[in-house]
Scaffold this motif. Sequence first.
Motif, PDB file in Angstrom:
ATOM      1  N   LEU A  15       0.774  -1.135  -0.120  1.00 55.81           N
ATOM      2  CA  LEU A  15       0.065   0.134   0.278  1.00 55.81           C
ATOM      3  C   LEU A  15       0.761   1.314   0.004  1.00 55.81           C
ATOM      4  N   THR A  16       1.710   1.222   1.006  1.00 57.28           N
ATOM      5  CA  THR A  16       2.697   2.410   1.042  1.00 57.28           C
ATOM      6  C   THR A  16       4.039   2.057   1.899  1.00 57.28           C
ATOM      7  N   GLY A  17       4.944   2.928   1.999  1.00 60.39           N
ATOM      8  CA  GLY A  17       6.177   2.724   2.796  1.00 60.39           C
ATOM      9  C   GLY A  17       6.743   4.077   3.099  1.00 60.39           C
ATOM     10  N   GLU A  53       4.846   8.661   8.964  1.00 59.38           N
ATOM     11  CA  GLU A  53       4.392   9.175   7.566  1.00 59.38           C
ATOM     12  C   GLU A  53       3.239   7.803   7.395  1.00 59.38           C
ATOM     13  N   VAL A  54       3.593   6.545   7.656  1.00 59.85           N
ATOM     14  CA  VAL A  54       2.476   5.666   7.258  1.00 59.85           C
ATOM     15  C   VAL A  54       1.341   5.627   7.925  1.00 59.85           C
ATOM     16  N   THR A  55       1.511   5.933   9.354  1.00 65.57           N
ATOM     17  CA  THR A  55       0.148   6.063  10.609  1.00 65.57           C
ATOM     18  C   THR A  55      -0.499   7.252  10.228  1.00 65.57           C
ATOM     19  N   ALA A  72      -4.178   8.011   5.211  1.00 61.30           N
ATOM     20  CA  ALA A  72      -5.306   7.764   5.292  1.00 61.30           C
ATOM     21  C   ALA A  72      -5.761   6.510   4.606  1.00 61.30           C
ATOM     22  N   ARG A  73      -5.023   6.233   3.675  1.00 63.26           N
ATOM     23  CA  ARG A  73      -5.159   4.804   3.097  1.00 63.26           C
ATOM     24  C   ARG A  73      -4.831   3.579   4.187  1.00 63.26           C
ATOM     25  N   VAL A  74      -3.759   3.823   5.041  1.00 65.28           N
ATOM     26  CA  VAL A  74      -3.502   2.797   5.970  1.00 65.28           C
ATOM     27  C   VAL A  74      -4.587   2.655   7.115  1.00 65.28           C
ATOM     28  N   VAL A  75      -4.823   3.952   7.552  1.00 63.89           N
ATOM     29  CA  VAL A  75      -5.773   3.929   8.597  1.00 63.89           C
ATOM     30  C   VAL A  75      -7.087   3.040   8.094  1.00 63.89           C
TER      31      VAL A  75
END
Length: 266
Positions: free
Chosen positions: A243-245, A250-252, A255-258
Amino acid sequence: MTVVPREATGQADSGLLTIQGVSKHFGGVTAVDNCSLSIEAGTITAIIGPNGAGKSTLMNLIGGLYRPDSGRILFDGEDVTALPPYRRAKRGLMRTFQISRELAQLTVFENVLLAGQPVEIESPFAAFLMPRTVRREERRLARRAEELLERVGLFRLADMPAAGLSGGQKKLLELVRALMLEPKLILLDEPAAGVSPPMVRELARTIRELRDEGLTIGLVEHDMELVAELADRVDVLAEGRNLTGGSFQEVTRDARVVEAYLGGVA
Ligand SMILES: Nc1ncnc2c1ncn2[C@@H]1O[C@H](COP(=O)(O)OP(=O)(O)OP(=O)(O)O)[C@@H](O)[C@H]1O
Ligand SMILES: [Mg+2]
């Protein structure tokens, strides 16, 4: 096996480990879906994501337990995609398991010693022809086993059957076993799962020390406090995709991670 030129990895300063477009299906389930990521030498890289995101499958692909349906895995400048686990281990790529796999009836010390045995079948005559070399190698392994057990505070339990260890002690044993072959990269799948808080501290301290000594570490972990504390970089998997890194911060904040985590809960 082919040696991959640096430029072919698509990165200027390529990672010790690079995964390129890797996928793995189990029947109709896509466990890992065109995933690409890189682990830089000398760092702790955490791989996080909701349950079923494909983290353990990715570990199994990196370790060589599974072959990807597509994509490539590069380690230390070589394409290792087709190599079995023991040949990856020989090159310095080691993994541990989400469930500890100690040999319950053997002692803690024996478990560690066995992990240090050369994985290839040696000539059966070697022991007769070179008894001194063999004994010297045995002494070296025994010393290393002692040092590593001492280091994680398990030496006093060396003669105990491994079955008698607590969950956290088994995780430490698993770590020590992986370190016997002097790896360059070690993959840890949920080292803190089912481990008591004091033992999580002990694990965290050991993992950080090993990184500071130059070991590269890939860490799958649900304990976000531990990830925040240890990870130099975090990669997020969701539904098999990368999804991302970035940094933990940054990752937390992403919004996509949440959403990926909340989606898992809903
Ligand atoms: N050997 C297998 N056979 C069939 N399906 C599998 C197999 N291993 C994993 N899967 C499926 O692949 C998906 C990813 O599983 P995986 O164990 O890699 O997730 P994970 O991110 O490690 O999850 P967790 O956080 O719960 O450990 C899941 O849907 C799982 O059911
Ligand atoms: Mg898992």
